[in-house]
Design an enzyme around this catalytic site. Sequence first.
Site, PDB file in Angstrom:
ATOM      1  CG  ASP A 263     -10.581 -41.714  -1.594  1.00  0.00           C
ATOM      2  OD1 ASP A 263     -10.739 -40.974  -2.591  1.00  0.00           O
ATOM      3  OD2 ASP A 263      -9.875 -41.395  -0.615  1.00  0.00           O
ATOM      4  CB  SER A 264     -14.632 -39.733  -5.188  1.00  0.00           C
ATOM      5  OG  SER A 264     -14.358 -40.571  -6.295  1.00  0.00           O
TER       6      SER A 264
ATOM      7  CG  ASP B 144      -8.056 -43.224  -4.591  1.00  0.00           C
ATOM      8  OD1 ASP B 144      -6.832 -42.980  -4.484  1.00  0.00           O
ATOM      9  OD2 ASP B 144      -8.939 -42.351  -4.563  1.00  0.00           O
TER      10      ASP B 144
ATOM     11  CD  GLU C 212      -6.239 -37.960  -1.089  1.00  0.00           C
ATOM     12  OE1 GLU C 212      -6.159 -37.223  -0.092  1.00  0.00           O
ATOM     13  OE2 GLU C 212      -7.314 -38.261  -1.630  1.00  0.00           O
TER      14      GLU C 212
ATOM     15  CD  GLU D 179      -8.874 -33.174  -6.021  1.00  0.00           C
ATOM     16  OE1 GLU D 179      -8.384 -34.276  -5.726  1.00  0.00           O
ATOM     17  OE2 GLU D 179     -10.055 -32.845  -5.763  1.00  0.00           O
TER      18      GLU D 179
ATOM     19  CE  LYS E  15      -6.291 -40.907  -7.028  1.00  0.00           C
ATOM     20  NZ  LYS E  15      -6.436 -40.258  -5.724  1.00  0.00           N
TER      21      LYS E  15
END
Length: 283
Positions: free
Chosen positions: A46-47, A85, A117, A184, A115
């Site tokens: 999602d970056s 993501d 978070e 991270e 993925k």
Amino acid sequence: MSKKKSILDLHKMKNNGEKAKWVTAYDFPVASFAEQAGMDMILVGDSLGMIVQGLDGTVPVTMDQCIYHSQIVRRGAPNTFVIGDMPFGSYQVNDDDAVKNAVRFLKEANCDAIKLEGGVRVASKIKAISDAGIIVFGHIGLTPQSSGQMGGFKAQGLHVDSARDIIKDALAVEEAGALAVLLEGIPPELTEFIANTLAIPVYGIGAGAPCDGQVLVCGDLLGMFQNFTPKFAKKYTNLAEIVVTAFKEFIEDVDSGNFPENKHVYHVKDSVEDFQKLFDEFR
Ligand code: KIV
């Protein structure tokens, strides 16, 4: 070309002490270059909000955008393990939503895994998605989707109290059924403990060397992202500089008449005289 890795291959790599290498990609060319280079995995992160869309964070990125970019990446890298993501809002509300959105990555974009978070607080979502038969990668430590709560993109777990929370998150992610986890922005001492404690592969970005593999954001690695370079990112080239130089040369060539050259044009097949006659018809 090497064979696409399975999650079993990734687990074997951890057990053999072989590090996995992965990179983010959002488009066909970068995905294809990553596959040609032999990356073990590609993350459609999602970056993309920051690297592709020019936003200052990942929070506004939508499910539809992540699916769109995942489809493109899959086309560019058909033989690489691709992770989709889950963007902010796609799994936080309830378990059903989390499963429905995770399923989209597999059905619509042919991703191999998703993925998301968070640790303890998203354990029920990880369990629900894994129970649906989907490979889940956890992501803990510095979690950009909650950077507001963290007071910015700041390293985490630097003190014993916050390190304890990250260890609890790591254990919760594994217990909930995640088959890998990304750490991270945490110190290597903590990374090493977590990598040695969990049975699943533990990957790192900004988490030092002692883990089962490394991922970098392609915008940082390739020098395409100019807003800032995180301390942990290594620029392997400076695409921004290379591209700006090429664009400037094109502008100069057009201005000076050096482009296009004879070799860049299509030549007439009939005689020049015939073409003259044609033009005369319209004069
Ligand atoms: O979205 C992303 O690029 C990430 C990185 C931290 C790998 O999650």
